[in-house]
Design an enzyme around this catalytic site. Structure first.
Site, PDB file in Angstrom:
ATOM      1  N   HIS A  22       8.703   3.426   7.586  1.00 41.58           N
ATOM      2  CA  HIS A  22       8.342   2.444   7.171  1.00 41.58           C
ATOM      3  C   HIS A  22       9.220   0.869   8.083  1.00 41.58           C
ATOM      4  O   HIS A  22       9.319  -0.036   8.595  1.00 41.58           O
ATOM      5  CB  HIS A  22       7.160   0.592   6.555  1.00 41.58           C
ATOM      6  CG  HIS A  22       5.922   2.386   5.749  1.00 41.58           C
ATOM      7  ND1 HIS A  22       5.673   2.501   7.445  1.00 41.58           N
ATOM      8  CD2 HIS A  22       5.543   2.017   4.856  1.00 41.58           C
ATOM      9  CE1 HIS A  22       3.948   2.908   6.145  1.00 41.58           C
ATOM     10  NE2 HIS A  22       4.292   2.125   5.554  1.00 41.58           N
TER      11      HIS A  22
ATOM     12  N   GLY B 131       0.283  -1.335   0.312  1.00 39.27           N
ATOM     13  CA  GLY B 131       0.171   0.160   0.530  1.00 39.27           C
ATOM     14  C   GLY B 131       0.516   0.762   0.052  1.00 39.27           C
ATOM     15  O   GLY B 131      -0.055   2.258   0.027  1.00 39.27           O
TER      16      GLY B 131
ATOM     17  N   TYR C  67      10.176   2.262   1.935  1.00 36.11           N
ATOM     18  CA  TYR C  67      10.489   1.117   2.840  1.00 36.11           C
ATOM     19  C   TYR C  67      12.416   0.665   2.745  1.00 36.11           C
ATOM     20  O   TYR C  67      12.865   0.054   2.471  1.00 36.11           O
ATOM     21  CB  TYR C  67       9.997  -0.506   1.675  1.00 36.11           C
ATOM     22  CG  TYR C  67       8.775  -0.636   2.444  1.00 36.11           C
ATOM     23  CD1 TYR C  67       8.257  -1.952   3.725  1.00 36.11           C
ATOM     24  CD2 TYR C  67       7.435  -0.104   1.354  1.00 36.11           C
ATOM     25  CE1 TYR C  67       6.890  -1.584   4.251  1.00 36.11           C
ATOM     26  CE2 TYR C  67       6.155  -0.342   2.043  1.00 36.11           C
ATOM     27  CZ  TYR C  67       5.746  -1.060   2.829  1.00 36.11           C
ATOM     28  OH  TYR C  67       4.570  -1.273   3.353  1.00 36.11           O
TER      29      TYR C  67
END
Length: 274
Positions: free
Chosen positions: A163, A151, A157
């Site tokens: 994240h 998402g 990332y």
């Protein structure tokens, strides 16, 4: 060129109109075109049971007063008394030389229904023993890979992303599940934020192109099992002589065997020299 004959796609998405469904369909088409027999386990369509319970065992339990799932299903597997849905999935897995797990990333992992497939299908005896794990694992002649959508964007990332490093996220699934059972683990296929991407068709074509040569891909690199002292008691740690050797390394051995050093770049996302 080496070629496999059977591929299994373990698929988890509720909607046949989803991008995950399109990714699955591309894989079926591309692999079939190469001569593979492609098996698909559509977990939601199958209404696959996610919870591991005593219902997974046919007949009497070994110890009904204290139900220990791992012990009971191992005995049931040995006796041919596992529930039909588990036995069917194990038969598919036994046939397959290549296994692809296709799913949307849920809470930094796979959907519960797919985790349930792992819990119930990859049981002790069938998928691993304490003597047959990692390099000596039962599925050492099979390859497996994760293919999933996110998402969030790729930048989220990265090592400095909100994240955190995707390599850390992937370690439990790729090492703790797949490699533990012996699989040669191929680099994951990550579809970053397809819901908000203007290049979804290009993503699918890149996937199709990758699958044309998947049978000769180099697997990801993991620490060889021989690096570790596997004796009791107090074993299962890096051998002392290797710890001394690794002291001079710039990076750790793997994402998790970091030895207090910087993580090796792309350890869970790219094969070395790829």
């Amino acid at each position: 060129m080496q070629q496999w004959k059977t591929a299994l796609i373990v698929y988890a998405h509720q909607s046949p109109a989803s991008f995950n469904a399109a990714v699955r369909d591309v894989a079926v088409q591309a692999l079939t075109k190469q001569g593979y027999k492609v098996l698909v386990s559509d977990l939601y369509a199958m209404k696959f049971k996610a919870s591991a319970t005593a219902e997974d065992v046919k007949g009497d339990l070994k110890n009904p007063e204290h139900f220990v799932y791992n012990d009971e299903v191992m005995v049931a597997w040995q006796d041919g008394r596992l529930s039909d849905d588990i036995a069917e999935e194990q038969q598919k897995l036994e046939q397959a030389e290549l296994v692809i797990f296709q799913f949307p990333l849920y809470w930094f992992s796979m959907p519960a229904i797919m985790k349930g497939w792992i819990d119930r299908v990859l049981i002790q005896g069938f998928a691993f023993t304490m003597q047959k794990m990692y390099d000596n694992g039962i599925f050492k002649d099979k390859r497996a890979m994760l293919s999933f959508t996110t998402g969030g964007t790729e930048s989220m990332y990265l090592a400095d992303g909100v994240h955190g490093d995707v390599n850390v996220l992937l370690w439990p699934l790729q090492n703790g599940v797949l490699r533990f059972c012996g699989f040669q683990v191929l680099a994951p296929q990550i579809f970053w934020c397809p819901a908000h991407s203007p290049v979804r068709s290009e993503m699918l074509e890149a996937w199709r192109e990758r699958l044309r040569s998947v049978c000769v891909e180099k697997p990801l690199s993991f620490a060889p099992t021989e690096y570790f002292d596997l004796s009791f008691p107090g074993g299962f740690r890096l051998r002392p002589e290797l710890r001394e050797t690794c002291a001079s390394l710039t990076h750790g051995i793997t994402t998790a065997h970091h030895l207090g050093k910087p993580l090796p770049p792309d350890n869970q996302t790219k094969a070395k020299d790829s």
